[in-house]
Every structure is written in C-alpha cells, then in structure tokens.
Design a protein around this motif. Structure first.
Motif, PDB file in Angstrom:
ATOM      1  N   ARG A  58      47.769  42.969  51.819  1.00 53.93           N
ATOM      2  CA  ARG A  58      47.791  44.084  51.063  1.00 53.93           C
ATOM      3  C   ARG A  58      47.470  45.364  51.882  1.00 53.93           C
ATOM      4  O   ARG A  58      46.854  45.517  53.104  1.00 53.93           O
TER       5      ARG A  58
ATOM      6  N   TRP B  47      46.284  48.331  51.484  1.00 56.46           N
ATOM      7  CA  TRP B  47      45.109  49.102  51.561  1.00 56.46           C
ATOM      8  C   TRP B  47      44.344  48.938  52.748  1.00 56.46           C
ATOM      9  O   TRP B  47      43.522  49.955  53.030  1.00 56.46           O
TER      10      TRP B  47
ATOM     11  N   ARG C 250      46.052  44.062  37.993  1.00 61.59           N
ATOM     12  CA  ARG C 250      47.284  43.003  38.014  1.00 61.59           C
ATOM     13  C   ARG C 250      47.445  42.113  36.939  1.00 61.59           C
ATOM     14  O   ARG C 250      46.795  40.967  37.225  1.00 61.59           O
TER      15      ARG C 250
ATOM     16  N   SER D 217      42.543  38.096  47.158  1.00 63.77           N
ATOM     17  CA  SER D 217      42.264  37.017  47.995  1.00 63.77           C
ATOM     18  C   SER D 217      40.490  36.425  48.202  1.00 63.77           C
ATOM     19  O   SER D 217      40.601  35.319  47.863  1.00 63.77           O
ATOM     20  N   VAL D 218      39.744  37.311  48.146  1.00 58.84           N
ATOM     21  CA  VAL D 218      38.364  36.820  48.389  1.00 58.84           C
ATOM     22  C   VAL D 218      38.051  36.065  47.239  1.00 58.84           C
ATOM     23  O   VAL D 218      36.863  35.128  47.235  1.00 58.84           O
TER      24      VAL D 218
ATOM     25  N   ASP E 292      41.339  42.309  36.635  1.00 58.21           N
ATOM     26  CA  ASP E 292      42.062  42.638  37.559  1.00 58.21           C
ATOM     27  C   ASP E 292      43.148  43.670  37.004  1.00 58.21           C
ATOM     28  O   ASP E 292      43.588  43.462  35.763  1.00 58.21           O
TER      29      ASP E 292
ATOM     30  N   HIS F  16      34.933  50.601  45.257  1.00 56.23           N
ATOM     31  CA  HIS F  16      33.645  49.873  44.934  1.00 56.23           C
ATOM     32  C   HIS F  16      32.884  50.977  44.331  1.00 56.23           C
ATOM     33  O   HIS F  16      32.051  50.540  43.629  1.00 56.23           O
TER      34      HIS F  16
HETATM   35  N1  NAD Z   1      39.940  39.273  52.490  1.00 59.73           N
HETATM   36  C1  NAD Z   1      39.014  38.948  53.354  1.00 59.73           C
HETATM   37  O1  NAD Z   1      38.946  38.277  54.329  1.00 59.73           O
HETATM   38  C2  NAD Z   1      37.751  39.442  53.285  1.00 59.73           C
HETATM   39  C3  NAD Z   1      36.534  38.921  53.662  1.00 59.73           C
HETATM   40  C4  NAD Z   1      35.075  39.475  53.255  1.00 59.73           C
HETATM   41  C5  NAD Z   1      35.251  40.653  52.427  1.00 59.73           C
HETATM   42  N2  NAD Z   1      36.223  41.278  52.099  1.00 59.73           N
HETATM   43  C6  NAD Z   1      36.201  42.204  50.958  1.00 59.73           C
HETATM   44  O2  NAD Z   1      36.327  41.931  49.587  1.00 59.73           O
HETATM   45  C7  NAD Z   1      37.317  42.795  48.840  1.00 59.73           C
HETATM   46  C8  NAD Z   1      38.403  42.351  48.356  1.00 59.73           C
HETATM   47  O3  NAD Z   1      39.317  41.984  49.409  1.00 59.73           O
HETATM   48  P1  NAD Z   1      40.888  40.790  49.128  1.00 59.73           P
HETATM   49  O4  NAD Z   1      40.983  40.653  50.583  1.00 59.73           O
HETATM   50  O5  NAD Z   1      40.211  39.776  47.995  1.00 59.73           O
HETATM   51  O6  NAD Z   1      41.654  42.084  48.553  1.00 59.73           O
HETATM   52  P2  NAD Z   1      42.730  41.761  47.724  1.00 59.73           P
HETATM   53  O7  NAD Z   1      43.695  43.028  47.629  1.00 59.73           O
HETATM   54  O8  NAD Z   1      43.277  40.470  47.849  1.00 59.73           O
HETATM   55  O9  NAD Z   1      42.138  42.074  46.309  1.00 59.73           O
HETATM   56  C9  NAD Z   1      41.540  42.877  45.581  1.00 59.73           C
HETATM   57  C10 NAD Z   1      41.849  42.976  44.063  1.00 59.73           C
HETATM   58  O10 NAD Z   1      41.351  44.010  43.333  1.00 59.73           O
HETATM   59  C11 NAD Z   1      42.339  44.407  42.424  1.00 59.73           C
HETATM   60  N3  NAD Z   1      41.724  45.644  42.001  1.00 59.73           N
HETATM   61  C12 NAD Z   1      41.976  46.805  42.485  1.00 59.73           C
HETATM   62  N4  NAD Z   1      41.458  47.868  41.989  1.00 59.73           N
HETATM   63  C13 NAD Z   1      40.806  47.361  40.616  1.00 59.73           C
HETATM   64  C14 NAD Z   1      40.466  47.951  39.499  1.00 59.73           C
HETATM   65  N5  NAD Z   1      40.012  49.359  39.488  1.00 59.73           N
HETATM   66  N6  NAD Z   1      39.925  47.174  38.660  1.00 59.73           N
HETATM   67  C15 NAD Z   1      40.045  45.881  38.550  1.00 59.73           C
HETATM   68  N7  NAD Z   1      40.971  45.261  39.726  1.00 59.73           N
HETATM   69  C16 NAD Z   1      41.283  46.101  40.812  1.00 59.73           C
HETATM   70  C17 NAD Z   1      43.417  44.323  43.074  1.00 59.73           C
HETATM   71  O11 NAD Z   1      44.622  44.253  42.153  1.00 59.73           O
HETATM   72  C18 NAD Z   1      43.429  43.027  43.964  1.00 59.73           C
HETATM   73  O12 NAD Z   1      43.663  41.905  42.887  1.00 59.73           O
HETATM   74  C19 NAD Z   1      37.363  44.019  49.852  1.00 59.73           C
HETATM   75  O13 NAD Z   1      36.196  44.768  49.702  1.00 59.73           O
HETATM   76  C20 NAD Z   1      37.097  43.494  51.426  1.00 59.73           C
HETATM   77  O14 NAD Z   1      36.502  44.495  52.269  1.00 59.73           O
HETATM   78  C21 NAD Z   1      37.671  40.571  52.165  1.00 59.73           C
END
Ligand code: NAD
Length: 368
Positions: free
Chosen positions: A166, A168, A42, A14-15, A40, A83
């Motif tokens: 998601r 998690w 996925r 998403s981000v 990714d 992370h």
């Molecule tokens: N969603 C929000 O509004 C938001 C805002 C600010 C910060 N964040 C931070 O951004 C990060 C991601 O959030 P998100 O909402 O995009 O989550 P998300 O689950 O949509 O995306 C995370 C992606 O990481 C991939 N992933 C997981 N493990 C992996 C690995 N070992 N290797 C490669 N890819 C891997 C997943 O398949 C997924 O596509 C988080 O740390 C979150 O705290 C999110």
C-alpha cells in the motif's frame, strides 16, 4: 458479563484479515467476542469479510459501525491518517476503541482524543501493545529492581525492507517512525519513563519504490536515527527504517551502571532476553519468554478490561507521549535542532512476578 463483547471493525486490510482475525477467531469460538459488522471503503473486500471471515454485515461507511447499537468496541485498523477522525467519532458515540498506531497524525488531534478518552464511557487502547508481552514486563522488573544498576543509555532497533502492498506507508502521515520506530519508543519510554528531549536525522534513502505493482515517489522518511534524552545524561538511540534487509542484533539494549539487559527478536515479537550482571559475572540467556503472546494482544486486553471492569495498562497518555517524540523527531530531522518534549505520562508498573514460559516460535515480520 456473559454475552459476547460485540466488535465492529473499520479497515479490513492486511492486519485485519490476518493477525487480528487470528486473535479474534478463537475468542469468537468460545463466545467471548462477536464481530457484528466490518467496514472498508474498498467494496471489493466485502466478499472476503463476509464469506471467508464470516462477518455478517459489511459497510463502506464507518459511521454505520459507530452508530450501530450492536457494537461495543470499535477497532480502527485503517491507514494512519484516518485513525484520528474515526477514533474521535467512536469515543464521542461512547464506544470502547482500539486504534492501531499512531492514534492520530497530529498532536492537536491526539490531545483531543486523550481528553475525550478521560471523560468517555468507553475505554481507549492505542497500539502498539508491546508493554503487554511477558518479555517486556520481565525486563521491566529487572530494570526497576536495579539488576543492571542505574540505567545510563539504551539502543533500540526495528526495521525491514518496507511494506509493498500500500502506498500510504510512504506518503505524508506514514513513514518509518510511525510504522516501526513507534514500537522501540514505546518500550524505551515504558521502561525509562517520560523523555525530555529529542533530536534526529531522518530522510528518504530510497526515493522511488514499487508498491502494489506500481512505481511511486516516497515522501515520508524511510530512514531514521533518533536520539532521546531523559535528562542527567541518560540517552538512547532508535534506529529504524524501511531500509534494513536483515539483522541479527538485539532489538533493545539497556546499559546500566552494574550490567546490561537486552531483548532478542523484535519488540513486537520478542524471542527472549539476555542479562549481564557484574555481580554474577556471566550472561544469563532466557529464551522463548513469550510462548503465547501475539502483537495484537491489546484487543484481548481491552476485552478483558471491559468484561472484568479493569483499567487498561496500555494508556492513551503513553501513546500521546510517543507520538510527540516521533513528530518532534521528524521536525528535528527537518531543521537539525533538538526539541523539548512537553508531555508526560505514568508508565505502567509490573511489580508482580509472572511465570516464565518455555521456548516457542519464530516469526518473520511478513507473517503478521
Ligand atoms: N501491516 C502491518 O504489518 C502492520 C502491523 C502492525 C500494525 N499495523 C497498522 O495497522 C493499520 C493497517 O495496516 P494494514 O497494513 O492493514 O493497511 P492496509 O492498507 O492493508 O489496510 C487498511 C485498510 O483500511 C481501509 N480504509 C482506509 N480508510 C478507510 C475509511 N475511512 N473507512 C474504512 N476503511 C478505510 C483501506 O481500504 C484498507 O483496506 C495501520 O495503522 C498500520 O500502522 C500494520
């Protein structure tokens, strides 16, 4: 440096797909950065990454990003538990790193990362990047010039109804503190300096949720009130949770012996600030003080530091301190005891005046 700074992205959810690429695409267009590879686990996001986002190389193995000769900066945008290991590996390979919050989910892992960053040839910038907003920095100057007198207490709040894409976010290593409270705690400690003690009530208020179309059981806290102590009876409370539908209250309120200052909007997306000074006797309303700022700005900052040989103002030590407060708040939520905070850091200073900017936009959190 005239060549683009080359970025490799790990985590294309998403981000990455929306907010970060929204920041990156204009920088790419003018040749400041290039995205040479994205990763990714996925496989199904390959098409989006290559066709829609125009990133040539895609892999499901993050080691390929870290080992790539064509990567200067690794962006770690995965779910939270991943992370730490990815950041460590990227620093060990000498890359610059931007890691989303939190930098790691244990203090041991975070301590290793901070230590590595001190000796690494790469810079480390840890989200959230809230101290980079003009509103945050302007408020810093008011607070540090004594416009509200001696700070005595503060209140901070950030929440929403919870992510629905998601699972998690709701499992161990996720939770409302890491996802949301982190912004408030970063701002408060940035303004007031290192905290000394924390105590909290944390819990799961909504034990079952539909996430990604499926019902799940919630494990990590979705509701928290955190009390932070700076010593000398200076206290703040942070109210956070995936339990808030709407609010119309200030994001942050700082109460001093001679006045009050409060941030409007959310701290990742300020819409201005309001200042009461006893000697003025009126509220001063400053709207739209962040016309062009985006919460992803840490990347622009990191690239600027790399290209112009500067030291980032967003420091790993600050992120570590915030993580310690969050982890100890969770512990305190479990056993009801207050916890001493052991780490410290030097908060960034913003003495230089910046021009205030005109009113602008209103966001809602779902548009991130
Ligand atoms: N969603 C929000 O509004 C938001 C805002 C600010 C910060 N964040 C931070 O951004 C990060 C991601 O959030 P998100 O909402 O995009 O989550 P998300 O689950 O949509 O995306 C995370 C992606 O990481 C991939 N992933 C997981 N493990 C992996 C690995 N070992 N290797 C490669 N890819 C891997 C997943 O398949 C997924 O596509 C988080 O740390 C979150 O705290 C999110």
């Amino acid at each position: 440096m005239t060549q683009p700074t080359r970025i490799g992205i790990v985590g294309c959810g998403s981000v990455m797909q929306r907010p970060y690429m929204r920041l990156i695409q204009p920088m790419r267009a003018v040749g400041t950065v290039d995205v040479t590879i994205a990763c990714d686990v996925r496989e199904e996001v390959r098409e989006v990454v290559q066709d829609r986002l125009g990133i040539g190389r895609f892999t499901t193995d993050y080691e390929e990003v870290i080992d790539s000769e064509e990567v200067d900066v690794v962006m770690v945008l995965t779910s939270m538990r991943e992370h730490g290991p990815i950041t460590r590996a990227a620093l060990a390979a000498g890359k610059h790193v931007l890691v989303e919050k939190p930098m790691a989910v244990t203090l041991e892992e975070a301590a290793e990362i901070v230590e590595m960053a001190r000796h690494s040839s790469g810079l480390l910038v840890c989200a959230p990047h809230v101290v980079l907003s003009n509103t945050y920095q302007t408020m810093w100057r008011h607070i540090h010039r004594g416009d509200v007198g001696k700070v005595l207490m503060a209140r901070a709040r950030y929440g929403h109804s919870g992510p629905d894409w998601r699972p998690w976010f709701y499992l161990e290593g996720g939770g409302a503190l890491f996802d949301l409270g982190v912004y408030n705690i970063t701002c408060l400690t940035g303004w007031l300096g290192p905290a000394k003690r924390v105590m909290a009530m944390t819990g799961v208020a909504i034990p079952e949720r539909v996430v990604g179309g499926e019902m799940m059981r919630v494990e990590a806290e979705d509701n928290a009130h955190v009390l932070i102590d700076w010593g000398d009876s200076v206290f703040a409370v942070v109210t956070t949770g995936f339990t808030m539908q709407k609010y119309r209250s200030p994001a942050l309120e700082v109460y001093g012996s001679e006045g009050t200052i409060q941030m409007m909007g959310d701290d990742w997306n300020p819409t201005g600030y309001e200042l009461w000074r006893n000697d003025v006797g009126a509220w001063q309303i400053h709207e739209g003080t962040d016309r062009d700022w985006q919460w992803t700005d840490g990347l622009r900052h990191l690239v600027d530091c790399i290209r112009n040989d500067k030291t980032p103002v967003v420091t790993p030590e600050h992120a570590f301190h915030v993580l310690e407060i969050m982890l100890k708040a969770q512990e305190s939520g479990g056993d009801g005891q207050s916890k001493t905070i052991e780490s410290s850091f030097t908060p960034p200073s913003f003495e230089e005046e910046q021009e205030e900017v005109a009113p602008h936009k209103v966001h809602d959190w779902t548009q991130r």
